[in-house]
Structure formats: C-alpha cells, structure tokens
Design a protein around this motif. Structure first.
Motif, PDB file in Angstrom:
ATOM      1  N   ASN A 275     -65.303 -48.260  -3.705  1.00  0.00           N
ATOM      2  CA  ASN A 275     -66.120 -49.461  -3.832  1.00  0.00           C
ATOM      3  C   ASN A 275     -66.177 -49.895  -5.320  1.00  0.00           C
ATOM      4  OD1 ASN A 275     -66.299 -49.851  -0.997  1.00  0.00           O
ATOM      5  ND2 ASN A 275     -67.958 -48.181  -1.029  1.00  0.00           N
ATOM      6  N   ASN A 276     -65.875 -49.253  -6.174  1.00  0.00           N
ATOM      7  CA  ASN A 276     -66.151 -49.543  -7.646  1.00  0.00           C
ATOM      8  C   ASN A 276     -64.971 -49.272  -8.397  1.00  0.00           C
ATOM      9  OD1 ASN A 276     -69.244 -49.970  -8.030  1.00  0.00           O
ATOM     10  ND2 ASN A 276     -68.992 -48.243  -6.536  1.00  0.00           N
ATOM     11  N   ALA A 277     -63.706 -49.754  -8.392  1.00  0.00           N
ATOM     12  CA  ALA A 277     -62.354 -49.685  -9.018  1.00  0.00           C
ATOM     13  C   ALA A 277     -62.401 -49.980 -10.296  1.00  0.00           C
ATOM     14  CB  ALA A 277     -61.263 -50.277  -7.990  1.00  0.00           C
ATOM     15  N   GLY A 278     -63.290 -50.908 -10.690  1.00  0.00           N
ATOM     16  CA  GLY A 278     -63.195 -51.074 -12.141  1.00  0.00           C
ATOM     17  C   GLY A 278     -63.958 -49.901 -12.878  1.00  0.00           C
ATOM     18  N   LYS A 279     -64.858 -49.029 -12.180  1.00  0.00           N
ATOM     19  CA  LYS A 279     -65.463 -48.005 -13.021  1.00  0.00           C
ATOM     20  C   LYS A 279     -64.742 -46.713 -12.616  1.00  0.00           C
ATOM     21  CE  LYS A 279     -70.154 -50.079 -12.714  1.00  0.00           C
ATOM     22  NZ  LYS A 279     -71.414 -50.136 -12.190  1.00  0.00           N
ATOM     23  N   CYS A 280     -63.938 -46.804 -11.969  1.00  0.00           N
ATOM     24  CA  CYS A 280     -63.096 -45.566 -11.312  1.00  0.00           C
ATOM     25  C   CYS A 280     -61.809 -45.690 -11.437  1.00  0.00           C
ATOM     26  CB  CYS A 280     -63.629 -45.062 -10.092  1.00  0.00           C
ATOM     27  SG  CYS A 280     -62.772 -43.590  -9.603  1.00  0.00           S
ATOM     28  N   PRO A 281     -61.110 -45.075 -12.591  1.00  0.00           N
ATOM     29  CA  PRO A 281     -59.646 -45.206 -12.909  1.00  0.00           C
ATOM     30  C   PRO A 281     -58.777 -44.358 -11.740  1.00  0.00           C
ATOM     31  CG  PRO A 281     -60.641 -43.791 -14.532  1.00  0.00           C
ATOM     32  CD  PRO A 281     -61.757 -44.465 -13.790  1.00  0.00           C
ATOM     33  N   ILE A 282     -59.374 -43.360 -10.901  1.00  0.00           N
ATOM     34  CA  ILE A 282     -58.599 -42.863  -9.947  1.00  0.00           C
ATOM     35  C   ILE A 282     -58.638 -43.313  -8.536  1.00  0.00           C
ATOM     36  CG2 ILE A 282     -58.704 -40.669 -11.432  1.00  0.00           C
ATOM     37  CD1 ILE A 282     -60.578 -39.568  -9.506  1.00  0.00           C
ATOM     38  N   ALA A 283     -59.397 -44.634  -8.424  1.00  0.00           N
ATOM     39  CA  ALA A 283     -59.602 -45.556  -7.328  1.00  0.00           C
ATOM     40  C   ALA A 283     -58.024 -45.987  -6.674  1.00  0.00           C
ATOM     41  CB  ALA A 283     -60.229 -46.609  -7.534  1.00  0.00           C
ATOM     42  N   PRO A 284     -57.885 -46.018  -5.432  1.00  0.00           N
ATOM     43  CA  PRO A 284     -58.674 -46.109  -4.307  1.00  0.00           C
ATOM     44  C   PRO A 284     -58.882 -44.569  -3.690  1.00  0.00           C
ATOM     45  CG  PRO A 284     -56.877 -46.898  -3.539  1.00  0.00           C
ATOM     46  CD  PRO A 284     -56.279 -46.720  -4.968  1.00  0.00           C
ATOM     47  N   ASP A 285     -58.201 -43.841  -4.003  1.00  0.00           N
ATOM     48  CA  ASP A 285     -58.541 -42.465  -3.250  1.00  0.00           C
ATOM     49  C   ASP A 285     -58.480 -41.359  -4.168  1.00  0.00           C
ATOM     50  OD1 ASP A 285     -58.140 -40.187  -1.502  1.00  0.00           O
ATOM     51  OD2 ASP A 285     -56.304 -41.107  -0.568  1.00  0.00           O
ATOM     52  N   ALA A 286     -59.810 -41.192  -4.445  1.00  0.00           N
ATOM     53  CA  ALA A 286     -60.111 -40.239  -5.481  1.00  0.00           C
ATOM     54  C   ALA A 286     -60.091 -38.742  -4.865  1.00  0.00           C
ATOM     55  CB  ALA A 286     -61.872 -40.295  -5.604  1.00  0.00           C
ATOM     56  N   ARG A 287     -60.260 -38.529  -3.704  1.00  0.00           N
ATOM     57  CA  ARG A 287     -59.950 -37.257  -3.055  1.00  0.00           C
ATOM     58  C   ARG A 287     -58.410 -36.962  -3.263  1.00  0.00           C
ATOM     59  NH1 ARG A 287     -61.802 -33.281   0.032  1.00  0.00           N
ATOM     60  NH2 ARG A 287     -63.823 -34.426   0.456  1.00  0.00           N
ATOM     61  N   ALA A 288     -57.539 -37.718  -3.062  1.00  0.00           N
ATOM     62  CA  ALA A 288     -56.080 -37.354  -3.308  1.00  0.00           C
ATOM     63  C   ALA A 288     -55.762 -37.442  -4.668  1.00  0.00           C
ATOM     64  CB  ALA A 288     -55.310 -38.550  -2.820  1.00  0.00           C
TER      65      ALA A 288
END
Length: 500
Positions: A275-288
């Motif tokens: 939900n915060n792809a701009g702050k999370c460079p491993i989005a959209p699937d952080a678990r993967a």
C-alpha cells in the motif's frame, strides 16, 4: 540464535520474551534491610545517550543480594548494579519507579538513562527513574559463555536446516555453546533464574527505602514483575507490565505463539509495502522479495563491508530486528533492495543492532544471559528429536519464522539444573495494569489477557498499534498509564487506544 528478541525502547538494546515453562513457587524470602551508597555517574548516561541531558542527575549504586535466595545465609553474594535518574525540578515526589527492559539480558541501567528523557515529565517530575541490571546481565555479575566467533556462527547459520547434515551441524554448534556455559559456570547456572531475580527486586525496593514497589517492566520484564507480584503481593504499590508474557505457557506453546506473532507482524509489513510502494522499493510483494533474498543467499551470499557473508541467517536476523518498530519497516525494505544490488550494509546494520554486535565484531553479554536465564527457567525443554519434528510442522504453518523458532537446540542440551518460575495468582496485590499491542510480534497480544487473568488482579490496556510495547507511544496510552502510576487510577475495563 533460535530465540527471537523483543523491544524498542532504546536504540542499542533488544530483549526477548522467554520460551520457558512454569513451576511452583518457593517460599518467599523477606529482603534484608539494606542501603545503597550512591555516586554521581553522568558518564553512564552519556555512554547510553551520546550526551548528558541537562536538568537530570545520574547516580550509580549497588545492592548486595544472596547468590541463592533458597539458602540466603551462606554468605555468598552478588552485586546488582543500579542507575538512578532524578529530575532537578522534581515536585510532589512520590518515590522511585523501578524499570526493566526485559530480555532476559537487557540492561535496566541503560533503560533508566533512556527513560530519563523519554518518559513524560508528569512521571519524571514525581519519580526517580531507577534501572537495574538483573543478576548475570551487563554490570551485575555478567555471565559470558559464548565467544564472538560462536555468536557470529549462530546468527549466520542456516535458519531452517533441512538436510540431516545441516541439522546435525546446527545441533553440534548448539551443543558446543551449551557445554561452554556448563564448563564455565557449573552448578551456579541455576542461580540466574527469573525467580532469583524477582527476589533481588525486593532487596532493591528495600535499598531504595520504599515501603512498596512501583515498577514498569517491558517484555520479559513483565514476567519479572508478575513473579514479584506473586512472591511479594503486599509490597506492590503499582505495576505496569507492557508487552505481556503468559507464564502459564510451556516452552513449546510459548515458542509457537512467538512464531505466530512474528509471522503476523511480517504480514502487516508486507501489506504496508503493497500500500506504500513509494516508500517500499520491494513492493508489491515484500514476502516474495525477502524469501528470494534468503534463497539467493544460500547459494551466493553477498559480502558485507567487513567481509562477512550475508547468509540467510543474517538476513532473517535483520528481518526480525525490523519488526520491533514500524519505523524500521522502510529500513528493511531498503536493505533488501540494496542486497539484491550487491550491497549488504543495511542488512548487517539491522542485524547487528539486534545482536548488540559492535563495529569491531564484539558482542555484549545479552545473548549469553538470555540463553542462561531461559534455559534455567524451563523445566521441560523438548528433546532434539522433538524439535526436529516441530521444525517440519511449523515450517508449513509459519513459513518465515516457524522452523527457526522451533529449534531451541541449546536449551535442549542444557547442562545446568532448572529452576522454574511460579505461575499463579498474586493474592493480596493491588490492581496491576497489563498493556498489550495488537500488532506485537514478540509478545503477541493474545498473551495480554492471559497474564492479567493469571494474576487475578490484572486490568488489560490495549493499543491497536504495530511493534513491541506501547508506553509511551501515543497520548491515549500515555495518559492512562500516567494516571495509574501517579494517582493509582486503574484504566476502565476494556480501554482500547487507536494506533495514532
């Protein structure tokens, strides 16, 4: 290291909830009348905080306690280190607020320094903030079993050794670490139990000149506080137990609860990323992304600046470290993104903070004390074969953390005698406030009501937040705890505070 840690009060301390069983209480021993000789020690606060705060005085002292409260007259003693922080503008002083960060293995001396500037002035205006390093921890007769090399090997080891050869290697390392404690400390290992430390707390109360104890305990510190309330209910003024441990769980149930809590916290992190792809460079699937990073590390780990390889074990340690506070989620995402670009610095920064490993590769005694206390507390650690079976089962239930949490291989091969803590009602104690966070990874929220109910005098205060521990995170939580500490006003049953 298979035990996961918990806490986010100070930048350089982490503490874990125990994975240990419960036993019957021994007969309480009345604390001998004692005094504390204080000396000024602003340098301790400066070392912890990086500065010496104005308008606060810092004094250090020691309380002498029997090594064995079950045989207190044999003359053998330990020295328990204290730090007292006192605001120079105190008005309407109530007394001392004793604090403990948990662990076991966290330094209450350092915590008192942090809280001297981190607690609301409404509290510091009325209380001296007093921290103690429990026996075996930090400045209080510290236990040190493990070499820096053994700890590096433990943190860097495969968190889920699937093949028999890898599993046997993990068992052998754990056996070596357990035997090193037994060789060095022998029969004295049993003296570092939670119940012994709870008796020490009453000696501290006496040394501070307090008729009754006011206490703030985080994570494992809730277990210390609960044990104290059972042993000395008439000596309790107010207890705040934040990040509750359920003492009625056996070691397997406690470990599974923690695996579930961390898995849930990781899901919350992954949802935040999506939900915060701009702050999370491993989005959209952080678990993967994290799973892929750990798999890649099993074949070709990235080397860090100091030459260490960022193995799957070190990566999982970094993940665990980041889940203690939502503020660290973006750091984890950046660290994993940089790792796949060939830069392991962020992974090691998070992992070393958790492990209390300094830039020279030296460790504090946090994990030594953690292991000694947890293994001593647990009267019924499962066998190595039982842990192997749990590993396979929990791998399916909790894919990120289940296998590693199951493998309590050091305690399974522990050479010392056990000394279980009590798990019952605090009959005769006044109301106790038990604080729980719904997104807590290390002491899952479900344990909050269990601890309150066990004590029989507990009132639950809920924070709908992320990370570990709640006070003083938001105004709602802060106001409720302050009123209890200062005025003994217990929160209304069912009080729930929003995340923000």
């Amino acid at each position: 290291m298979v035990l996961v840690l918990a806490g986010c009060i100070g930048p350089n301390t982490r503490w874990s909830s125990p994975t240990s069983g419960a036993g019957a209480s021994s007969t309480p021993k009345a604390a001998a009348a004692t005094t504390v000789s204080w000396r000024s020690c602003p340098e301790v606060a400066k070392a912890a905080l990086g500065r010496t705060p104005p308008n606060v005085t810092y004094d250090c002292g020691t309380v002498k306690v029997p090594q064995d409260w079950k045989n207190p007259t044999n003359g053998k003693q330990y020295g328990i280190a204290l730090l007292r922080a006192r605001a120079t503008h105190q008005t309407g002083r109530i007394g001392s607020l004793l604090v403990d960060p948990g662990g076991p293995g966290g330094s209450g001396v350092d915590l008192a320094a942090y809280l001297s500037v981190g607690l609301p002035t409404a509290v510091t205006d009325r209380f001296d903030i007093v921290g103690f390093d429990p026996r075996g921890v930090g400045r209080s007769e510290p236990v040190k079993c493990f070499s820096d090399g053994e700890l590096d090997a433990s943190f860097g080891a495969e968190p889920d050794p699937v093949s028999q050869a890898d599993f046997d290697k993990a068992v052998a390392l754990a056996r070596t670490m357990a035997q090193s404690c037994g060789t060095k400390y022998g029969d004295s290992l049993r003296l570092f139990s939670t119940e012994q430390a709870a008796h020490d707390m009453d000696a501290i109360r006496s040394g501070l000149g307090e008729q009754k104890l006011t206490y703030l305990g985080y994570s494992y510190g809730t277990l210390l506080g609960a044990t104290y309330a059972q042993l000395y209910p008439a000596h309790v003024r107010a207890l705040v137990l934040d990040g509750a441990v359920d003492p009625t769980l056996n070691s397997v149930a406690a470990a599974e609860s923690q695996a579930k809590g961390f898995e849930r916290a990781f899901d919350n992190f992954a949802a935040w990323c999506a939900n915060n792809a701009g702050k999370c460079p491993i989005a959209p699937d952080a678990r993967a992304a994290v799973t892929s990073a750990m798999d890649a590390a099993r074949h070709s780990p990235v080397r860090g600046p100091d030459g260490r390889s960022a193995t799957a074990g070190w990566i999982q340690t970094a993940v665990i470290s980041s889940l203690y506070s939502q503020e660290q989620w973006s750091q984890l995402a950046t660290a994993i993104d940089n790792l796949r670009k060939g830069n392991a610095s962020g992974v090691f920064r998070l992992a070393d903070s958790y492990a209390e490993r300094d830039s020279h590769g030296h460790y504090s005694n946090l994990f030594d004390a953690n292991m000694v206390v947890n293994c001593t507390d647990d009267p019924n650690t499962p066998s190595v074969d039982k842990l192997r079976a749990l590993q396979a089962d929990w791998r399916k239930k909790y894919p990120m953390f289940g296998a590693s949490t199951a493998l309590n291989l050091v305690c399974a091969q522990w050479p010392g005698k056990r000394d279980a803590y009590p798990a019952g009602a605090a009959k005769g104690a006044p109301p106790v406030v038990v604080v729980g966070t719904t997104g807590d990874p290390a002491t899952p929220y479900e344990q909050t009501a269990k601890l309150a109910d066990m004590l029989g005098v507990g009132t639950v205060l809920t924070w709908q937040g992320e990370g570990h521990t709640a006070y003083p995170q938001t105004r709602c939580i802060t106001d409720a705890v302050n009123k209890y500490l200062i005025d003994l006003t217990v929160p209304t049953k069912g009080t729930t505070c929003p995340a923000q």
